[in-house]
Scaffold this motif. Sequence first.
Motif, PDB file in Angstrom:
ATOM      1  N   GLU A  73      19.851  91.383 -72.786  1.00 53.60           N
ATOM      2  CA  GLU A  73      18.530  90.801 -73.013  1.00 53.60           C
ATOM      3  C   GLU A  73      18.134  90.985 -74.469  1.00 53.60           C
ATOM      4  O   GLU A  73      18.317  92.056 -75.046  1.00 53.60           O
ATOM      5  CB  GLU A  73      17.489  91.423 -72.089  1.00 53.60           C
ATOM      6  N   TRP A  74      17.593  89.906 -75.063  1.00 52.53           N
ATOM      7  CA  TRP A  74      17.227  89.832 -76.476  1.00 52.53           C
ATOM      8  C   TRP A  74      18.448  89.757 -77.399  1.00 52.53           C
ATOM      9  O   TRP A  74      18.310  89.873 -78.603  1.00 52.53           O
ATOM     10  CB  TRP A  74      16.300  90.971 -76.894  1.00 52.53           C
ATOM     11  N   ARG A  75      19.653  89.547 -76.823  1.00 51.35           N
ATOM     12  CA  ARG A  75      20.820  89.252 -77.650  1.00 51.35           C
ATOM     13  C   ARG A  75      20.629  87.865 -78.262  1.00 51.35           C
ATOM     14  O   ARG A  75      20.138  86.943 -77.607  1.00 51.35           O
ATOM     15  CB  ARG A  75      22.091  89.295 -76.795  1.00 51.35           C
ATOM     16  N   VAL A  76      21.031  87.692 -79.514  1.00 51.93           N
ATOM     17  CA  VAL A  76      20.902  86.399 -80.185  1.00 51.93           C
ATOM     18  C   VAL A  76      22.170  85.586 -79.936  1.00 51.93           C
ATOM     19  O   VAL A  76      23.282  86.062 -80.194  1.00 51.93           O
ATOM     20  CB  VAL A  76      20.670  86.580 -81.697  1.00 51.93           C
ATOM     21  N   ILE A  77      21.994  84.354 -79.435  1.00 50.64           N
ATOM     22  CA  ILE A  77      23.138  83.479 -79.176  1.00 50.64           C
ATOM     23  C   ILE A  77      22.899  82.129 -79.858  1.00 50.64           C
ATOM     24  O   ILE A  77      21.773  81.781 -80.231  1.00 50.64           O
ATOM     25  CB  ILE A  77      23.385  83.282 -77.667  1.00 50.64           C
ATOM     26  N   THR A  78      23.976  81.360 -80.011  1.00 50.79           N
ATOM     27  CA  THR A  78      23.884  80.012 -80.562  1.00 50.79           C
ATOM     28  C   THR A  78      24.509  79.033 -79.570  1.00 50.79           C
ATOM     29  O   THR A  78      25.416  79.386 -78.809  1.00 50.79           O
ATOM     30  CB  THR A  78      24.607  79.895 -81.907  1.00 50.79           C
ATOM     31  N   ALA A  79      24.015  77.806 -79.587  1.00 52.01           N
ATOM     32  CA  ALA A  79      24.562  76.748 -78.735  1.00 52.01           C
ATOM     33  C   ALA A  79      24.298  75.406 -79.412  1.00 52.01           C
ATOM     34  O   ALA A  79      23.287  75.224 -80.101  1.00 52.01           O
ATOM     35  CB  ALA A  79      23.927  76.775 -77.347  1.00 52.01           C
ATOM     36  N   THR A  80      25.216  74.474 -79.199  1.00 52.57           N
ATOM     37  CA  THR A  80      25.083  73.128 -79.764  1.00 52.57           C
ATOM     38  C   THR A  80      25.100  72.105 -78.635  1.00 52.57           C
ATOM     39  O   THR A  80      25.905  72.206 -77.703  1.00 52.57           O
ATOM     40  CB  THR A  80      26.221  72.832 -80.748  1.00 52.57           C
ATOM     41  N   GLY A  81      24.201  71.138 -78.711  1.00 51.34           N
ATOM     42  CA  GLY A  81      24.136  70.111 -77.684  1.00 51.34           C
ATOM     43  C   GLY A  81      23.031  69.120 -77.990  1.00 51.34           C
ATOM     44  O   GLY A  81      22.556  69.022 -79.128  1.00 51.34           O
ATOM     45  N   ARG A  82      22.596  68.411 -76.960  1.00 52.43           N
ATOM     46  CA  ARG A  82      21.529  67.430 -77.094  1.00 52.43           C
ATOM     47  C   ARG A  82      20.413  67.758 -76.099  1.00 52.43           C
ATOM     48  O   ARG A  82      20.686  68.017 -74.920  1.00 52.43           O
ATOM     49  CB  ARG A  82      22.057  66.010 -76.835  1.00 52.43           C
ATOM     50  N   TYR A  83      19.205  67.716 -76.577  1.00 53.82           N
ATOM     51  CA  TYR A  83      18.059  67.960 -75.704  1.00 53.82           C
ATOM     52  C   TYR A  83      17.851  66.783 -74.759  1.00 53.82           C
ATOM     53  O   TYR A  83      17.977  65.620 -75.155  1.00 53.82           O
ATOM     54  CB  TYR A  83      16.785  68.162 -76.520  1.00 53.82           C
ATOM     55  N   ASP A  84      17.507  67.080 -73.510  1.00 56.31           N
ATOM     56  CA  ASP A  84      17.093  66.071 -72.544  1.00 56.31           C
ATOM     57  C   ASP A  84      15.588  66.218 -72.366  1.00 56.31           C
ATOM     58  O   ASP A  84      15.108  66.915 -71.468  1.00 56.31           O
ATOM     59  CB  ASP A  84      17.832  66.257 -71.224  1.00 56.31           C
ATOM     60  N   GLU A  85      14.842  65.549 -73.241  1.00 57.91           N
ATOM     61  CA  GLU A  85      13.388  65.713 -73.272  1.00 57.91           C
ATOM     62  C   GLU A  85      12.730  65.244 -71.978  1.00 57.91           C
ATOM     63  O   GLU A  85      11.655  65.738 -71.606  1.00 57.91           O
ATOM     64  CB  GLU A  85      12.809  64.950 -74.464  1.00 57.91           C
ATOM     65  N   ASP A  86      13.357  64.303 -71.267  1.00 62.19           N
ATOM     66  CA  ASP A  86      12.750  63.770 -70.048  1.00 62.19           C
ATOM     67  C   ASP A  86      12.617  64.831 -68.962  1.00 62.19           C
ATOM     68  O   ASP A  86      11.794  64.683 -68.049  1.00 62.19           O
ATOM     69  CB  ASP A  86      13.579  62.597 -69.522  1.00 62.19           C
ATOM     70  N   ASP A  87      13.439  65.865 -69.017  1.00 62.84           N
ATOM     71  CA  ASP A  87      13.382  66.925 -68.002  1.00 62.84           C
ATOM     72  C   ASP A  87      12.693  68.191 -68.521  1.00 62.84           C
ATOM     73  O   ASP A  87      12.974  69.305 -68.059  1.00 62.84           O
ATOM     74  CB  ASP A  87      14.795  67.262 -67.510  1.00 62.84           C
ATOM     75  N   THR A  88      11.781  68.022 -69.451  1.00 62.40           N
ATOM     76  CA  THR A  88      11.014  69.154 -69.972  1.00 62.40           C
ATOM     77  C   THR A  88      10.216  69.827 -68.857  1.00 62.40           C
ATOM     78  O   THR A  88       9.643  69.158 -67.994  1.00 62.40           O
ATOM     79  CB  THR A  88      10.049  68.683 -71.078  1.00 62.40           C
ATOM     80  N   VAL A  89      10.201  71.139 -68.870  1.00 61.74           N
ATOM     81  CA  VAL A  89       9.417  71.924 -67.913  1.00 61.74           C
ATOM     82  C   VAL A  89       8.342  72.691 -68.677  1.00 61.74           C
ATOM     83  O   VAL A  89       8.645  73.362 -69.668  1.00 61.74           O
ATOM     84  CB  VAL A  89      10.312  72.904 -67.124  1.00 61.74           C
ATOM     85  N   ILE A  90       7.116  72.583 -68.216  1.00 55.54           N
ATOM     86  CA  ILE A  90       5.985  73.264 -68.854  1.00 55.54           C
ATOM     87  C   ILE A  90       5.716  74.573 -68.113  1.00 55.54           C
ATOM     88  O   ILE A  90       5.565  74.581 -66.889  1.00 55.54           O
ATOM     89  CB  ILE A  90       4.722  72.378 -68.837  1.00 55.54           C
ATOM     90  N   VAL A  91       5.676  75.663 -68.851  1.00 56.20           N
ATOM     91  CA  VAL A  91       5.363  76.977 -68.280  1.00 56.20           C
ATOM     92  C   VAL A  91       3.894  77.274 -68.588  1.00 56.20           C
ATOM     93  O   VAL A  91       3.536  77.500 -69.754  1.00 56.20           O
ATOM     94  CB  VAL A  91       6.278  78.079 -68.849  1.00 56.20           C
ATOM     95  N   ARG A  92       3.077  77.256 -67.569  1.00 58.66           N
ATOM     96  CA  ARG A  92       1.627  77.350 -67.763  1.00 58.66           C
ATOM     97  C   ARG A  92       1.134  78.800 -67.774  1.00 58.66           C
ATOM     98  O   ARG A  92       1.850  79.725 -67.432  1.00 58.66           O
ATOM     99  CB  ARG A  92       0.900  76.559 -66.678  1.00 58.66           C
TER     100      ARG A  92
END
Length: 264
Positions: A73-92
């Motif tokens: 937990e709190w380890r820093v990682i990297t990833a490459t890809g494309r965002y799928d904005e249509d499936d955005t989830v809002i955390v209220r």
Amino acid sequence: MSSFRFLLSRRWALFALAVAAVAWGTWWLGNWQFDRLENRRESNRVVERNEELSPAPVAEVLSPGRQPAESDEWRVITATGRYDEDDTVIVRYRTRDGRSGVDVVVPLVTADGTTLLVDRGWMATDNRGLDEVDAPAPPAGEVTVTGYVRRDGTGDSTTISDGSTRAVSSTVIGEEQGREVYGGFVELRSEDPPPAEALEPVELPEQNDGPHFFYGLQWWFFGVLAVVGFVYLAWDEHQRGRRGPRRGQREPRPSRPRAPSARR
């Protein structure tokens, strides 16, 4: 001077049991606070250690269908890809400095098709039920993200309704969207290329002991105070007798009403 036989009375026996219960309860609560202190110190050590490590590729730390280890937990990682904005989830219901707001979680689809859930940051909103949130768009096209590994939330708070939730769960979101997702999620540190409009970044945990040490001492102090109070009251009754009319003290005599004087 009387003996301490009065301690065998029902009144003092019940008093002693009450004090013993208070003393045990405060001892337990003090130990609970010190346990929380040790857990916080261990968590701080994990954060400090992971912040010093170089960023690791996502596949070296996370895997589909499995929660990140607590040590990651709190380890820093990297990833490459494309965002799928249509499936955005809002955390209220995420507040900062007394302001209400939301976190914006967007799926990042990597080259092999596995999805990484990225909490892109926080934005202020009115937080009124399921009102639509107009979140800033993520970078278009291929993007490389760097972020902090977080473990999933649990319980009913992870339920998704109309594209929003109260806690992030990769399992729930993956099932809801029909995706293969890495276990856990990441809280964004940077994006390359950067977005046109950035959200407020993650707040790192405070690296201190918190209030637990002094809370533990307070609970123990209350327990000691209860025992000392019991001892003092027992000594007081032993020396002076039961409270109320003390030995050697006469109760005041009720005054007699005066007879009405005869009128002249």
